[in-house]
Design a protein around this motif. Structure first.
Motif, PDB file in Angstrom:
ATOM      1  N   UNK A  79       0.847  -1.190   0.000  1.00 11.21           N
ATOM      2  CA  UNK A  79       0.000   0.000   0.000  1.00 11.21           C
ATOM      3  C   UNK A  79       0.879   1.236   0.000  1.00 11.21           C
ATOM      4  N   UNK A  80       0.285   2.413  -0.230  1.00 10.98           N
ATOM      5  CA  UNK A  80       1.036   3.675  -0.241  1.00 10.98           C
ATOM      6  C   UNK A  80       0.252   4.718   0.570  1.00 10.98           C
ATOM      7  N   UNK A  81       0.891   5.302   1.543  1.00 11.98           N
ATOM      8  CA  UNK A  81       0.256   6.366   2.320  1.00 11.98           C
ATOM      9  C   UNK A  81       0.199   7.640   1.495  1.00 11.98           C
ATOM     10  N   UNK A  82      -0.976   8.195   1.336  1.00 11.75           N
ATOM     11  CA  UNK A  82      -1.096   9.512   0.702  1.00 11.75           C
ATOM     12  C   UNK A  82      -2.234  10.270   1.364  1.00 11.75           C
TER      13      UNK A  82
ATOM     14  N   UNK B 116      -5.807   5.019  -1.600  1.00 11.07           N
ATOM     15  CA  UNK B 116      -6.318   4.090  -2.611  1.00 11.07           C
ATOM     16  C   UNK B 116      -5.822   4.489  -3.996  1.00 11.07           C
ATOM     17  N   UNK B 117      -5.879   5.777  -4.278  1.00 11.29           N
ATOM     18  CA  UNK B 117      -5.383   6.255  -5.570  1.00 11.29           C
ATOM     19  C   UNK B 117      -3.878   6.023  -5.676  1.00 11.29           C
ATOM     20  N   UNK B 118      -3.155   6.350  -4.614  1.00 11.17           N
ATOM     21  CA  UNK B 118      -1.691   6.236  -4.653  1.00 11.17           C
ATOM     22  C   UNK B 118      -1.243   4.787  -4.823  1.00 11.17           C
ATOM     23  N   UNK B 119      -1.953   3.867  -4.197  1.00 11.44           N
ATOM     24  CA  UNK B 119      -1.577   2.458  -4.330  1.00 11.44           C
ATOM     25  C   UNK B 119      -1.718   2.009  -5.783  1.00 11.44           C
ATOM     26  N   UNK B 120      -2.758   2.497  -6.444  1.00 10.79           N
ATOM     27  CA  UNK B 120      -2.964   2.142  -7.849  1.00 10.79           C
ATOM     28  C   UNK B 120      -1.961   2.876  -8.739  1.00 10.79           C
TER      29      UNK B 120
ATOM     30  N   UNK C 262      -8.089   1.570  -9.494  1.00  9.77           N
ATOM     31  CA  UNK C 262      -7.877   0.359 -10.289  1.00  9.77           C
ATOM     32  C   UNK C 262      -8.433  -0.898  -9.612  1.00  9.77           C
ATOM     33  N   UNK C 263      -9.705  -0.848  -9.285  1.00 14.61           N
ATOM     34  CA  UNK C 263     -10.350  -2.017  -8.683  1.00 14.61           C
ATOM     35  C   UNK C 263     -10.429  -1.962  -7.171  1.00 14.61           C
ATOM     36  N   UNK C 264      -9.706  -1.045  -6.559  1.00 17.58           N
ATOM     37  CA  UNK C 264      -9.738  -0.913  -5.092  1.00 17.58           C
ATOM     38  C   UNK C 264      -9.939   0.568  -4.747  1.00 17.58           C
TER      39      UNK C 264
END
Lengths: 429, 429
Positions: free
Chosen positions: B45-48, B134-138, B309-311
Motif C-alpha cells: 500500500x502507499x500512504x497519501x 487508494x489512488x496512490x496504491x494504484x 484500479x479495482x480498489x
C-alpha cells in the motif's frame, strides 16, 4: 475555493484558445452526455447529481484569482484569458430529471451553446454526474433489495471527504432513509443519524458502564453496539440497562443472518419485543438481499455504497453530436474511432410503456420527436434556458422521481444477478 | 463551506455527548489508523493524503454556522455544543511519512489526545487517507509498470470534482509527471498538461483545418489527436501541417499496441522521428505493462487511476488501542468482534532491511521500540505536537519518499499479478 471553474481539464482551455484563433469557437454546438454501456451486468442506471450541477454552474466563473493562476502557469494566451474573464454560460441545457432511470445511449444531458461556452463545462459536468450517478445506481439496488426496510448511509470514511457529502445525497435520492454525514445534513437537508462505535465501549471500564453512559445521555431509544466482546452478554446487559424500551441494538461483525435470529430470540425472551436490530459490516445489495428472511429492522451501508458497489464511476461521456457549419446550418457530427463511435445529431428520448404503464423500451431518435401516444413518457426536461436555471428541483422531488421511475420498470430490473439492461434501447429514424 | 468540522459522522458527536456526561471524555486515548489487509492481491500500500489532512486539521473548528446547524438539527445537547465551540485538537499525531509504502497492520497514524478530541477526527482522517491512499496504491503500480515513461493523470471527469483534485495530487506523489486538472495545479502545484479532444476535430470542417488551427495557436510542439476518423490519414495530415517538429500524436482507441507500432513506422517514414506517441483509452497498470514493448512515449491514465484500479478505498480503520483507566494509567484495549479483532496498545514500527538495504519485514510492536541496529528504518515520524503541525512536508518530499520507499522493496513488490504482501508483517513482543 469558491469558483468551480478550475475543476476543469487543461485541454478544454487550450482547445478554446485554438478555436478562438480559428474562429470556430463561436459555432453553435450540441454536446450530449450518455453512457455507452451500463457497468457490467447492471440492469439500469440512475441519474443523480443534476441538482448539484445546476448549483455549481452558477459558480463556474473565472474570477481574478483563476485568471491570475492561468496567466502565471502559462496555460493559455491573453485573448483566451480575456474570453474567460467574461465567461458565463448563456446556452440551454435539457436533461433527464434527477432520479430518472437510464439505459445505454440515453441522452442524459443535452448542452447547447457555442463551442467555447459548452466545451468548458465538460469536465465539471462529467465529474458531478459520473460520481453521483455511480453511487445512485448502487444505492438504488440496495433500497430495492431492502424491500422497504430502512437503509442508512454511513460510508463517509471510505471516500474523499467531499465525495462523501455527495454520496449521502445520491443515496437519499434513491430512497435511503438517512446518512451519518453531518455536512450532507447541513448542505442538502438529508436526515442524519448515528449509533455508537466500539471505541465508546472500550473507553469505559466495562461494557455496562458504556451502555449506562450512552442511555443516560441519549435516552432509552438509542442504539447500543453489542459486538465489542460477546454478543449474548451484551444484549442481556443492554436490556438490563435500558429496559425493554431500548431502541435498537447494532451488530457489526460475524454471521449477521445467524446472529440476528439469535439476538431477536434473546430480545423477545427478555421482553424487548420492540427493540430493533440494525446490522452493518460491509453490506452491499447482495448481503442485504441475503438478510431478507432475517429479523433485521435496518441496514447500515458504508463502503459498497460510496464506491458504487463495484462500479465507482458511471462511465458517462460528453460528446459533440452536432455543430454549425460554414453556412450556419446545424449538422450532425460523429467520430469514427474504433470501439468508440458515436451517433450524430441532437437526440430526443422517450420511455415507451405498455398499456399497464410498464416500461418496454428506451426510444431515442434524432430530429422531431413523434407525437405522444399517451403511453410514452418524454424524458428530457428543460434545465437551463439562455444561461438561467429553470429546471431546479428539490431533493424530495428527485427522490419521488426515482421511486416512480424504478416502479415503472419491468420486475426483472430489480434482480441483482448480472443481466442485460432491463429494457432495450431502440433508435428510431 | 470553509470549516471541515461537519465532514464528520453524526455518531462521533453523540458519543462525545455521552462521554462528556459519563466523565470519560477526558480520558487520554490512543487511536491508530491501519489496514487489516491490503486490497485483494496487492503487494503493498502507499500512504497519501497526509499533507491534505494536516492542512484540513487547521480548519477543523466548529464555528458559529456549524454550531447553529447542530443546534437546529438537534444533534447534540448544549453542553456538547459548548465543548465543540471551544474545540481545537491539542494532542499529538505520529504517522508514516506521506509516500511511504505500507503493509497489513502498519500503524499509519497514531493519534493521542483525550477521547473527546481524538474521536472527533475519525471521519475526516479516514476519508482523506482512504481516498488518497487508494489512488496512490494504484498509481504507484502504474508508474512502476511504465518503467520511467511519463504517466499523465487525466481522470478528473470520472470521479467527484473535488476528489479529482486530491487524486491528481496522490498520483503525483507516486511519480506521475503531470495532471489534466487545473485546480490541482493551483492548489498543490502539480504540473498540468493537455492535448485535444475529438470534439475539437469534429468542430472544424475537416481534420486538416482542425490540425491547422491547433498548430497555429499552440505551436508545432502540440499533441494532435489522430483517431477521430482514420489514423493513417490523420498522421500524414498531422506531419504535413506541423512538419517533422510535431510534438506528439495521441491514440485513444483501438489496438494500441499494433497502432503504436504502425504509427511509429509511419512517423519515422515521414521524417518525424522526434514526434512522440501518447496513448490513452482506459489504460490501467496491466495495459501499461502490456505496452512496454511498444514504441510509446507517454501514457495518459484516467478512470482506473481515480477509481483505485479495482480498489477504490484503502480500507483503513481508526481504532482505539489504548486509553487511561480509573487510576490514570494508560492501558491497551481491543475489541473481540468476530472477524474484526484488533491489537491493543500503542505501536511502533520499523522496516527491517537486510545488509543490502532491501526490505525484509514490517516489524510492529507495543512499548519501547528496540535500539536501531542501523539497517532497520523507523517508520513513525512526528506530525503534530500539542496541536501544532510540526511534520508538514512538501509534495516533492512525499514524491521522493515514495520513490525511495518503493525502491527499497524486494523486486516481487512490483509484480502486477495478484500476490501476497511483498514483505510479511511481524509483531514483536
Amino acid at each position: 475555493m469558491t469558483s468551480t471553474a478550475l475543476l476543469t481539464d487543461h485541454y478544454e482551455l487550450t482547445m478554446l484558445q485554438a478555436a478562438l484563433r480559428s474562429g470556430a469557437a463561436g459555432r453553435r454546438c450540441v454536446f450530449e452526455v450518455f453512457a455507452r454501456r451500463l457497468p457490467d451486468g447492471r440492469r439500469y442506471g440512475v441519474v443523480a447529481g443534476t441538482g448539484r450541477l445546476l448549483r455549481d454552474l452558477a459558480d463556474f466563473r473565472f474570477g481574478e484569482a483563476e485568471i491570475e493562476r492561468l496567466r502565471g502557469a502559462g496555460v493559455v494566451d491573453e485573448d483566451t484569458l480575456a474570453y474567460l474573464a467574461a465567461y458565463r454560460f448563456s446556452g440551454s441545457i435539457h436533461g433527464y430529471a434527477e432520479g430518472e432511470c437510464y439505459f445505454p445511449g440515453s441522452p442524459l444531458l443535452v448542452v447547447e451553446g457555442t463551442f467555447a461556452e459548452a466545451v468548458l463545462l465538460e469536465t465539471l459536468v462529467l465529474s458531478v454526474l459520473n460520481h453521483d450517478s455511480a453511487v445512485a445506481a448502487a444505492s438504488s439496488r440496495m433500497t430495492g433489495a431492502a424491500e422497504g426496510r430502512p437503509c442508512i448511509e454511513m460510508g463517509s470514511r471510505r471516500t474523499h471527504e467531499d465525495a462523501a457529502v455527495a454520496a449521502a445525497r445520491a443515496a437519499y435520492v434513491t430512497g435511503f432513509a438517512a446518512t451519518s454525514n453531518l455536512e450532507a445534513g447541513r448542505e442538502f437537508g438529508v436526515p442524519t443519524t448515528g449509533t455508537s462505535a466500539h471505541a465508546f465501549t472500550l473507553l469505559h471500564d466495562s461494557e455496562r458502564e458504556a451502555f449506562e453512559a450512552q442511555v443516560a445521555s441519549l435516552g432509552k431509544g438509542t442504539t447500543l453496539l453489542v459486538d465489542t466482546y460477546d454478543v449474548a452478554t451484551a444484549v442481556r446487559t443492554a436490556v438490563e440497562v435500558a429496559g425493554p424500551e431500548l431502541g435498537a441494538v447494532r451488530l457489526d461483525s460475524g454471521d449477521l443472518l445467524a446472529q440476528a435470529r439469535e439476538v431477536r430470540r434473546q430480545l423477545d425472551g427478555l421482553g424487548a419485543t420492540g427493540t430493533r436490530i440494525v446490522v452493518t459490516s460491509d453490506l452491499d445489495e447482495h448481503a442485504i438481499a441475503a438478510l431478507a428472511a432475517a429479523p433485521v429492522d435496518a441496514y447500515g451501508v458504508g463502503t459498497s455504497l460510496v464506491t458504487g458497489s463495484g462500479a465507482p464511476t458511471a462511465g458517462l461521456v460528453y460528446k459533440l453530436v452536432a455543430r454549425e457549419d460554414a453556412n450556419g446550418e446545424i449538422v450532425g457530427v460523429a467520430k469514427k474511432s474504433k470501439d468508440k463511435a458515436t451517433v450524430a445529431g441532437r437526440k430526443w428520448a422517450l420511455r415507451r410503456r405498455n398499456a399497464a404503464g410498464i416500461a418496454e423500451a428506451e426510444v431515442i431518435g434524432v430530429g422531431e420527436p413523434p407525437a405522444n401516444d399517451g403511453d410514452d413518457r418524454p424524458l428530457l426536461v428543460e434545465l437551463v434556458r439562455d444561461g438561467e436555471v429553470v429546471g431546479a428541483t428539490t431533493l424530495e422531488q428527485a427522490r419521488a422521481r426515482h421511486e416512480q421511475s424504478r416502479a415503472e420498470l419491468p420486475a426483472r430490473a430489480l434482480q441483482l444477478s448480472r443481466g442485460e439492461p432491463a429494457i432495450p434501447t431502440v433508435y428510431e429514424a
